[in-house]
Design a protein around this motif. Structure first.
Motif, short mmCIF file in Angstrom:
data_model
loop_
_atom_site.label_atom_id
_atom_site.label_comp_id
_atom_site.label_asym_id
_atom_site.label_seq_id
_atom_site.Cartn_x
_atom_site.Cartn_y
_atom_site.Cartn_z
N GLU A 127 54.67 18.33 50.88
CA GLU A 127 54.84 17.02 51.51
C GLU A 127 55.77 17.05 52.73
N ILE A 128 56.45 18.18 52.95
CA ILE A 128 57.37 18.27 54.08
C ILE A 128 56.59 18.27 55.39
N HIS A 129 56.99 17.39 56.30
CA HIS A 129 56.38 17.35 57.63
C HIS A 129 57.21 18.25 58.56
N TRP A 130 56.64 19.41 58.87
CA TRP A 130 57.38 20.39 59.66
C TRP A 130 57.37 20.00 61.14
N SER A 131 58.54 19.71 61.64
CA SER A 131 58.70 19.39 63.06
C SER A 131 59.90 20.18 63.58
#
Length: 279
Positions: free
Chosen positions: A170-174
């Motif tokens: 669920e981590i949104h990698w930015s």
């Protein structure tokens, strides 16, 4: 990533030096496992209980460390050191009362479960600190940190893949997220490096007492960084904890006299041997 940074830096130093390994790898594996699980349980507790409860119950590590060092490392605690511990506890109690007075305490979804997780985690952390004290005083600190980072990375990776796989997806990698993770890794690297030095010079008990001030530093950041209002008891608690640390660090008179007596006795013995050798 904190464990990985330890493995890369101190593992590289160890390979460059190529020394004979002084510590047993399976001892370091056990130490890394205990450290990872201790950290995991305390962080998990935040989901179930209040911040105030975690702050208060986290102090359970101090009596655990004192008992473990007394049993396994034969550390003796005199009245002045015990007094310093008690004063540090008073400072923590003031922090808790400050939270209650300011209305910051939140009950949590399952306080009993969260409190038990904190107690279990701090017990494991105390055992890890005592084990680290033994290894840094009887082995090589670079080797310990290299193995702790290597095995900690393996244990943490296996545990995340089993228990936290959904959260990881669920981590949104930015760019911001990556920079935050790198910042945490750097902070953990510096923490473990400095902790090893502190434990080597002052012992695990002194480290856990000093760790109590982390909550007070958080208050200063809240005050000047985020411009939040904090209760005046926080600042009194900070001063009380600092006084307790100073008292704990002071050497008692009889300890100093005993050390001076032993030094004089060793010097006299050395002079006697030199005279005998010269004749």
């Amino acid at each position: 990533m904190g464990y990985l940074s330890l493995a890369i830096v101190y593992g590289g130093i160890m390979l460059y030096r190529r020394p004979g390994i002084k510590v047993k790898w399976y001892h370091c594996l056990l130490l890394a496992f205990v450290d990872v699980e201790g950290n995991f349980l305390v962080v998990k507790a935040y989901q179930y209980t209040s911040l105030t409860s975690v702050m208060l119950l986290d102090c359970w590590a101090i009596p655990c460390v004192m008992v473990l060092t007394w049993v396994f490392l034969k550390t003796k605690y005199r009245m002045m050191k015990i007094s310093g511990v008690v004063i540090c506890f008073l400072g923590v109690v003031m922090v808790v009362f400050s939270d209650v007075h300011a209305g910051d305490r939140a009950g949590g979804s399952n306080p009993v479960k969260g409190d038990l997780l904190v107690l279990a985690g701090t017990t494991l952390s105390a055992a890890c600190d005592v084990g680290e004290e033994f290894f840094v005083k009887n082995g090589d600190m670079i080797e310990l940190l290299a193995f702790l980072g290597t095995f900690g990375t393996i244990v943490a990776a296996v545990q995340i893949s089993i228990l936290e796989r959904g959260v990881l997806k669920e981590i949104h990698w930015s760019t911001e997220t990556i920079l935050l993770y790198l910042g945490v890794a750097l902070a953990l690297f510096l923490l473990y490096s400095l902790v090893a030095v502190l434990i080597q010079t002052n012992g695990a008990t002194m480290f856990n007492l000093s760790y109590l001030t982390s909550d007070m530093w958080a208050v200063l950041i809240r005050t000047f960084g985020y411009h939040e209002k904090v209760d005046w008891l926080y600042f009194l608690a900070f001063a009380t904890t600092a006084i307790g640390l100073i008292i704990y660090s002071m050497k008692e008179k009889d300890e100093e006299e005993q050390r001076m007596f032993l030094d004089e006795e060793d010097g006299e013995s050395l002079r006697t041997r030199l005279i005998v050798a010269s004749t």
